[in-house]
Write a protein that holds these residues in place. Structure first.
Motif, PDB file in Angstrom:
ATOM      1  N   ARG A 180      25.713 -28.630 -92.384  1.00  0.00           N
ATOM      2  CA  ARG A 180      25.098 -28.375 -93.693  1.00  0.00           C
ATOM      3  C   ARG A 180      26.028 -28.800 -94.828  1.00  0.00           C
ATOM      4  O   ARG A 180      25.580 -29.384 -95.825  1.00  0.00           O
ATOM      5  N   ILE A 181      27.314 -28.492 -94.678  1.00  0.00           N
ATOM      6  CA  ILE A 181      28.257 -28.861 -95.731  1.00  0.00           C
ATOM      7  C   ILE A 181      28.392 -30.375 -95.830  1.00  0.00           C
ATOM      8  O   ILE A 181      28.417 -30.957 -96.924  1.00  0.00           O
ATOM      9  N   LEU A 182      28.486 -31.047 -94.667  1.00  0.00           N
ATOM     10  CA  LEU A 182      28.585 -32.509 -94.690  1.00  0.00           C
ATOM     11  C   LEU A 182      27.340 -33.145 -95.298  1.00  0.00           C
ATOM     12  O   LEU A 182      27.439 -34.124 -96.058  1.00  0.00           O
ATOM     13  N   LYS A 183      26.189 -32.606 -94.965  1.00  0.00           N
ATOM     14  CA  LYS A 183      24.940 -33.150 -95.526  1.00  0.00           C
ATOM     15  C   LYS A 183      24.914 -33.003 -97.044  1.00  0.00           C
ATOM     16  O   LYS A 183      24.592 -33.964 -97.772  1.00  0.00           O
ATOM     17  N   ASP A 184      25.298 -31.830 -97.529  1.00  0.00           N
ATOM     18  CA  ASP A 184      25.322 -31.613 -98.978  1.00  0.00           C
ATOM     19  C   ASP A 184      26.381 -32.484 -99.650  1.00  0.00           C
ATOM     20  O   ASP A 184      26.180 -32.978-100.763  1.00  0.00           O
ATOM     21  N   ALA A 185      27.504 -32.686 -98.980  1.00  0.00           N
ATOM     22  CA  ALA A 185      28.548 -33.537 -99.547  1.00  0.00           C
ATOM     23  C   ALA A 185      28.078 -34.982 -99.615  1.00  0.00           C
ATOM     24  O   ALA A 185      28.327 -35.702-100.595  1.00  0.00           O
TER      25      ALA A 185
ATOM     26  N   ALA B 294      28.050 -39.787 -92.943  1.00  0.00           N
ATOM     27  CA  ALA B 294      29.032 -38.737 -92.690  1.00  0.00           C
ATOM     28  C   ALA B 294      29.497 -38.847 -91.245  1.00  0.00           C
ATOM     29  O   ALA B 294      28.828 -39.465 -90.405  1.00  0.00           O
ATOM     30  N   VAL B 295      30.639 -38.231 -90.966  1.00  0.00           N
ATOM     31  CA  VAL B 295      31.215 -38.187 -89.620  1.00  0.00           C
ATOM     32  C   VAL B 295      31.496 -36.739 -89.257  1.00  0.00           C
ATOM     33  O   VAL B 295      32.145 -36.016 -90.037  1.00  0.00           O
ATOM     34  N   GLN B 296      30.995 -36.290 -88.111  1.00  0.00           N
ATOM     35  CA  GLN B 296      31.246 -34.930 -87.641  1.00  0.00           C
ATOM     36  C   GLN B 296      31.856 -34.996 -86.245  1.00  0.00           C
ATOM     37  O   GLN B 296      31.293 -35.617 -85.333  1.00  0.00           O
ATOM     38  N   LEU B 297      33.011 -34.335 -86.077  1.00  0.00           N
ATOM     39  CA  LEU B 297      33.738 -34.354 -84.815  1.00  0.00           C
ATOM     40  C   LEU B 297      33.922 -32.946 -84.291  1.00  0.00           C
ATOM     41  O   LEU B 297      34.293 -32.045 -85.044  1.00  0.00           O
ATOM     42  N   LEU B 298      33.674 -32.756 -82.991  1.00  0.00           N
ATOM     43  CA  LEU B 298      34.049 -31.523 -82.308  1.00  0.00           C
ATOM     44  C   LEU B 298      35.336 -31.823 -81.546  1.00  0.00           C
ATOM     45  O   LEU B 298      35.340 -32.590 -80.583  1.00  0.00           O
ATOM     46  N   LEU B 299      36.428 -31.233 -82.019  1.00  0.00           N
ATOM     47  CA  LEU B 299      37.741 -31.437 -81.438  1.00  0.00           C
ATOM     48  C   LEU B 299      38.285 -30.086 -80.993  1.00  0.00           C
ATOM     49  O   LEU B 299      37.557 -29.102 -81.004  1.00  0.00           O
ATOM     50  N   HIS B 300      39.535 -30.028 -80.616  1.00  0.00           N
ATOM     51  CA  HIS B 300      40.130 -28.728 -80.322  1.00  0.00           C
ATOM     52  C   HIS B 300      41.045 -28.280 -81.451  1.00  0.00           C
ATOM     53  O   HIS B 300      40.897 -27.185 -81.994  1.00  0.00           O
ATOM     54  N   GLY B 301      41.990 -29.121 -81.806  1.00  0.00           N
ATOM     55  CA  GLY B 301      42.948 -28.755 -82.837  1.00  0.00           C
ATOM     56  C   GLY B 301      44.328 -28.489 -82.285  1.00  0.00           C
ATOM     57  O   GLY B 301      45.281 -28.340 -83.054  1.00  0.00           O
ATOM     58  N   ALA B 302      44.449 -28.406 -80.949  1.00  0.00           N
ATOM     59  CA  ALA B 302      45.762 -28.227 -80.323  1.00  0.00           C
ATOM     60  C   ALA B 302      45.962 -29.247 -79.217  1.00  0.00           C
ATOM     61  O   ALA B 302      46.563 -28.973 -78.198  1.00  0.00           O
ATOM     62  N   MET B 303      45.447 -30.454 -79.452  1.00  0.00           N
ATOM     63  CA  MET B 303      45.633 -31.546 -78.493  1.00  0.00           C
ATOM     64  C   MET B 303      46.859 -32.348 -78.883  1.00  0.00           C
ATOM     65  O   MET B 303      46.969 -32.808 -80.027  1.00  0.00           O
ATOM     66  N   ALA B 304      47.780 -32.495 -77.956  1.00  0.00           N
ATOM     67  CA  ALA B 304      48.981 -33.291 -78.187  1.00  0.00           C
ATOM     68  C   ALA B 304      49.145 -34.281 -77.047  1.00  0.00           C
ATOM     69  O   ALA B 304      48.897 -33.951 -75.886  1.00  0.00           O
ATOM     70  N   ALA B 305      49.535 -35.483 -77.385  1.00  0.00           N
ATOM     71  CA  ALA B 305      49.790 -36.517 -76.380  1.00  0.00           C
ATOM     72  C   ALA B 305      51.276 -36.868 -76.377  1.00  0.00           C
ATOM     73  O   ALA B 305      52.033 -36.398 -77.239  1.00  0.00           O
ATOM     74  N   GLU B 306      51.674 -37.658 -75.431  1.00  0.00           N
ATOM     75  CA  GLU B 306      53.061 -38.118 -75.397  1.00  0.00           C
ATOM     76  C   GLU B 306      53.330 -38.934 -76.654  1.00  0.00           C
ATOM     77  O   GLU B 306      52.715 -39.967 -76.897  1.00  0.00           O
TER      78      GLU B 306
END
Length: 495
Positions: free
Chosen positions: A175-180, A99-111
């Protein structure tokens, strides 16, 4: 279970003039697979917490890039792409993963990239294929996009503002990723576009009750998670705005029904949940009135300088409130932290105890106001200062405490950041309990630590960089079809 983890975050104010570059990430910290060990209380706090959960389960964590930057303008494209590509290279080297778990922001924009999180998740999906679950943990001021939804199996946003539940949401996603990964659940998501732009505090009703309502729905059979992405009002990207989404266990009809239901409930609250901001003079008048309450008036009145919050991309050096404190001769007050490298340099050269004429703030443009000239005494110089920040530590850099006439105390910082913790002041030697007024450069994250010591909390509007006239934000990419700009963007038949 073998879990691949990375952390890449910044919140983009597309109206900010200065771009977010490599130096902005370096200022807070860039760690290449070792943040949980090298900076466990700062940038690595999330991965350190997650590592504890995985170790307890007997699993394995593969740690990649971990970094974040203070909110600012669009991220320089090659900077974003280099960080993205480092994560992708680490993932390829780590295969196979469960599984892959990422902590991001959700409002990151680049040029040239309006949706960095969706772009990153889509590239990860190309590498791991359809059978490996991908999970995103987002700040609640995220822009939930269709590309994120199609690339990831499950997306979870913080529920609280200030963000006091980051660990809980990370554990929920794990927990959800582990169960998935074990085949126990199959997450599916439905989203409701609230067509709203605003800022909503969860520290008071009715937003407190709405958070409890989401949590109650999560206890229903078949429901895995419920999130409300508030959106980031100062991010002009096509899919900006508030959205509510529900994740169920392989029940798309249930997810759609609940997303529609909860989204409409949130829409119905729109007139009651906006920020209660007032003018500078109105705030000072209210603070004086509350301070005249006799024995029951304990602690300072805390004024939030919401339009000059570095956590929303503002410079953090506006002088509008500071100037009014001087003009009204308000005694026994403190303001901070003001970002002013020049003033700090002068004070460090003069030394503790020096008396000098100091030009403070107003350096970064019209939204910062005019510089203020004050006769001050240098009370303290604090190298490499830091503050508590919602369970982590946030650097303030070299700081200086100066005092002007009438007991006006000012904290200057060399790293642009909002005021989170009371120790931003007390750690520099400035007491708070005996102050009449405390002014913080923050919109809401200060609330977790300052509200318990305050006799009153007031949100103050100024001509700063973050306009709270949400109907008049000059969007070019985001559709103008939203409330409060449009009274009924859904149409009477929909709501």
């Amino acid at each position: 279970m073998r879990l691949f983890v990375a952390h890449l975050a910044t919140e983009t104010n597309t109206f900010a003039a200065a771009p977010t570059g490599l130096g902005d990430f370096e200022e807070i910290g860039i760690h290449h697979g070792d943040a949980s060990v090298r900076d466990p209380e700062g940038v690595g706090a999330f991965i350190r917490y997650l590592r504890g959960l995985i170790d307890a389960d007997g699993g394995e964590l593969v740690e990649s890039l971990s970094t974040l930057a203070q909110p600012g303008g669009r991220t320089v494209r090659h900077v974003y792409e280099a960080m993205r590509d480092e994560i992708l290279a680490d993932l390829r080297a780590a295969l196979p993963v469960d599984a892959v778990q990422l902590l991001l922001h959700g409002a990151m924009a680049a040029e040239g990239v309006d949706d960095c999180e969706g772009d990153l998740a889509a590239h990860i999906r190309e590498i791991v294929g359809p059978g490996v679950p991908i999970g995103l943990e987002l700040d609640l001021h995220c822009h939930f996009t269709e590309r994120m939804r199609t690339a990831a199996d499950v997306i979870i946003a913080f529920k609280e503002y200030p963000h006091t539940d980051t660990d809980e949401r990370g554990a929920e996603l794990y927990r959800i990723l582990k169960d998935a990964a074990l085949g126990k659940v199959r997450p599916v998501t439905a989203v409701f576009d609230c067509k709203m732009v605003g800022l909503w505090h969860t520290t008071r009703e009715p937003m407190q009750g709405f958070v409890r309502r989401m949590q109650a729905i999560e206890r229903a059979p078949g429901v895995l998670s419920v999130s409300l992405g508030h959106g980031f009002p100062w991010g002009d990207v096509p899919e900006a705005g508030a959205k509510l989404w529900v994740v169920t266990d392989n029940d798309p009809a249930l997810a759609q029904t609940l997303a529609q239901q909860l989204g409409r409930e949130f829409w119905a609250l729109r007139e009651r949940i906006g920020p209660e901001a007032c003018s500078i003079d109105a705030a000072l008048d209210a603070a004086f009135e509350s301070g005249a309450g006799g024995a029951d008036a304990h602690g300072p009145a805390v004024l939030a300088d919401v339009a000059d919050n570095p956590g929303g991309g503002a410079a953090g050096d506006s002088t509008f409130i500071l100037r009014r404190l001087v003009e009204r001769r308000v005694a026994n007050s403190v303001v901070g932290a003001i970002w002013d490298l020049g003033a700090i340099h002068v004070c460090k050269g003069a030394g503790v105890g020096a008396q000098l004429d100091l030009r403070i703030g107003g350096k970064c443009g019209p939204a910062s106001g005019q510089p203020l000239d004050l006769r001050v005494t240098v009370r303290a110089i604090v190298p490499n200062h830091s503050q508590s920040a919602l369970g982590t530590r946030e650097r303030l850099g070299d700081c200086v405490w100066v005092e002007a006439a009438g007991g006006l105390h000012i904290l200057l910082c060399s790293i642009r950041t909002q005021t989170y913790g009371t120790d931003a002041f007390t750690g520099a030697g400035i007491s708070l309990a005996d102050k009449a007024i405390v002014v913080v450069k923050s919109t809401q994250h200060f609330h977790a630590e300052f509200a318990p010591i305050a006799r009153q909390v007031l949100y103050v509007t100024t001509p700063g960089a973050m306009s709270f006239d949400f109907a008049a934000i000059p969007y070019r990419l985001r559709s103008p079809d939203y409330w409060p700009r449009v009274p009924d963007p859904h149409g009477l038949s929909a709501i």
